[in-house]
Design an enzyme around this catalytic site. Sequence first.
Site, mmCIF file in Angstrom:
data_model
loop_
_atom_site.group_PDB
_atom_site.id
_atom_site.type_symbol
_atom_site.label_atom_id
_atom_site.label_comp_id
_atom_site.label_asym_id
_atom_site.label_seq_id
_atom_site.Cartn_x
_atom_site.Cartn_y
_atom_site.Cartn_z
ATOM 1 N N ALA A 134 0.838 -1.198 0.000
ATOM 2 C CA ALA A 134 0.000 0.000 0.000
ATOM 3 C C ALA A 134 0.877 1.253 0.000
ATOM 4 O O ALA A 134 2.021 1.245 0.465
ATOM 5 C CB ALA A 134 -0.915 -0.007 1.218
ATOM 6 N N ARG B 122 0.981 3.784 1.736
ATOM 7 C CA ARG B 122 1.440 4.343 3.013
ATOM 8 C C ARG B 122 2.755 3.707 3.465
ATOM 9 O O ARG B 122 3.395 4.196 4.391
ATOM 10 C CB ARG B 122 0.370 4.154 4.085
ATOM 11 C CG ARG B 122 0.022 2.699 4.388
ATOM 12 C CD ARG B 122 -1.094 2.634 5.432
ATOM 13 N NE ARG B 122 -1.491 1.262 5.707
ATOM 14 C CZ ARG B 122 -2.391 0.573 5.032
ATOM 15 N NH1 ARG B 122 -2.988 1.152 3.991
ATOM 16 N NH2 ARG B 122 -2.713 -0.660 5.360
ATOM 17 N N TYR B 123 3.135 2.597 2.821
ATOM 18 C CA TYR B 123 4.360 1.903 3.215
ATOM 19 C C TYR B 123 5.542 2.204 2.293
ATOM 20 O O TYR B 123 6.691 2.037 2.684
ATOM 21 C CB TYR B 123 4.139 0.387 3.225
ATOM 22 C CG TYR B 123 3.085 -0.070 4.191
ATOM 23 C CD1 TYR B 123 3.223 0.128 5.559
ATOM 24 C CD2 TYR B 123 1.939 -0.716 3.745
ATOM 25 C CE1 TYR B 123 2.255 -0.296 6.453
ATOM 26 C CE2 TYR B 123 0.965 -1.146 4.623
ATOM 27 C CZ TYR B 123 1.119 -0.934 5.974
ATOM 28 O OH TYR B 123 0.169 -1.358 6.851
ATOM 29 N N THR B 124 5.286 2.582 1.058
ATOM 30 C CA THR B 124 6.372 2.739 0.081
ATOM 31 C C THR B 124 6.784 4.196 -0.057
ATOM 32 O O THR B 124 6.032 5.117 0.278
ATOM 33 C CB THR B 124 5.935 2.205 -1.298
ATOM 34 O OG1 THR B 124 4.792 2.941 -1.750
ATOM 35 C CG2 THR B 124 5.579 0.728 -1.208
#
Length: 763
Positions: A126, A128-130
């Site tokens: 997602a 929000r993680y990358t």
Amino acid sequence: MSDPVTTDSDPFDAIVDAPFDAALSERYLVYALSTITARSLPDLRDGLKPVHRRLLWTMRQLKLDPGNSFKKSARVVGEVIGKYHPHGDTAAYDAMVRLAQDFSLRYPLVEGQGNFGNVDGDNAAAYRYTEARLTKTAMQLMEGLDAGTVDFIPTYNGEEEEPALMPGLFPNLLANGSSGIAVGMATSIPSHNVAEIIDATLELIDNPHVTHERLMELFHGPDFATGGQVVDSFAAISEAYRTGRGAFRVRGRFHAPEAKEADDIAAGIERLGAGQWQLVISEIPYQVAKGKLIEQIAQAIADRKLPILEDVRDESDTAIRIVLVPKSRNVDPDLLKESLFKLTDLETRFSLNLNVLDATRTPMVMGLKELLDHWTSSQIDILQRRARHRLGQIANRLELVRGYIIAFLNLDRVIEIIRTEDEPKPVMIAEFELTDRQAEAILNMRLRSLRKLEEMELRKEQDALLTEEAELNALLESPAKQRTRLKRDLRTLRKDYAEDTALGRRRTLIAEAAPTVEFSMDAMIEKAPVTVILSQKGWIRAASGHVPLDQEFKYKEGDALAFILHAQTTDKLLLAASDGRFFTLGCDKLPGARGFGEPVRTMIDLESDASIAAMMVHRPGGRLLLASSHGKGFVAATQELLAETRKGRQVVNLKDGAVLRVIREIPAQHDHVACVGDNRKLVVFNLEELPVMTRGQGVQLQRFRDGGLSDATTFVLADGLSWQMGGSGERTRTETEIRMWKVARGAAGRMPPQGFPKNNRFD
């Protein structure tokens, strides 16, 4: 008191009376054009769709340059959909992920940090993680945005501006390719090698009338991110790029770097000792998920479509390494490769459709030369716009420098005016003939800047600006100089993507495939003896080995043996139905003999009122005598009886309630036919009198007054006619004096010799 004025209008006043088809077509056309120009087709000038262009522009605005730190992908996606791209966050993030995948883009435009998916087909994490930032390639594609090279257009809400296209010299359309489906049209462009694109462009600039064949000597074809091999001929590839439409056969590559022999390395064969070996797949076709490919191979093994393959293993790390273990060391490696190309996505087709938007935003399918010509023209236009923009900057700076020189030459008087005059600006303009901008610039100078007003430095800057201005004017006036400047810039860009660089080295091999190894699914079947049993009620099975044909088998209650024969698993089984239709079954696909087998009707589409009249093993090059109960027949080649589908093949046409009565193999040496009717009349004639047909009723074998044909056979006239004696059928009688029954085909015949079976059959 008067009534208040009502401002509300009647909503029915907005209704327009128009034909439905016209209204629908008008609105659909607007939608179609929007899809074509603003979503699905790339612009040939920068090779980008709007979503990609907005992503790169947003990342540039966020200062995500290659030298700066990463930022969360969520930040980028939020900015894109909030300011520039009013669509869902998933669509924007998916587009961004693709720009970062080195197995999707030949030259990635985004550098990702975190899980951006992999070649196995797994999705990215997602947003929000990358995290992400731009690559050097992306910066080259956007180079010149601040130099007045392109127009800026309002965003969807009018609050911001975005570039209409990216002006950089990087040839992104062909370098990274594109694909998309619009309304009524589509585009499919593979990626290519930048060095080859630039070489072809330089050739076109030097010689606008260059032939397509010359361009193809420099521009070899697709260069996919995942490598592989294009196995089409040079002529086919060249024709595809000449027209802008075509398709390429793309194969994975076998490569075994740990092998000892050079031939084994190239063939992907690793020797394991004792004659054992294994194949190594090192590259897979573009857009094929590695996990899906391995599943296909494993499923082919499970379905017994690849019995010559024992196992498949995934030993990949950062590099692809798929290991194939053959069933035995005697397996032909080329046959195994060919079978994988046929049965799996180790060979795919990639279509070429050079459908792009030209400078007027018109969709058009272009050939290679036309596309490069349009792209070169767009770069010349960008070069001219950059020069004009720089000329404007030079003119502005020259105006100020001239003012500074005047101020330096009259510095004391300028200071006096500033100190004594309430409004020094008009006085300075009048006294020194300054422009408003010059006077304003002098007045805005800080005191510490006065020491910089050295005449030599100012005149040196003025001379440099005048020289640059003259060069730019000469450039704008000379198309030849514009082409020379473009060639110089292209050669500079080429150094970053040269053949000896990691990014520029060609990955996809362009080489026509070697002559195809004759591939047949029959070659995949392991040969083994079987005994095929078909019951009277149509249950079929195959027992392992050649068991005695008189062995007792179990049947369902009320059922019994109808046909039994010996065969091999590699054989094809011919089933002849009473309605004249022939069916083909592979002996390797028959159910085992542990139970009662399976109904043959589940394997073939046998009519409800038809039954199996004969069962035999297909013999290539053989012939059959086929005859109906009405006495009509012909000779059929066994090769013409094979059926590819479960519906079978109609061979004998039957009328008026006739059934297929005779199905006999004809040995090569037989030269005569013997027929016997229900009326017990025998006729013998030459086999040459029967036609060889693929389908039909045939010709009349024997004329009957009552009844029909009982049986027919073929034999060698010199050896005599044989038939089985009554009783157990173990004794055979041969009548050599048979010439008295020999007549022309279609005769009525005469009574057979004494001792002929009462059932009027030859066996």
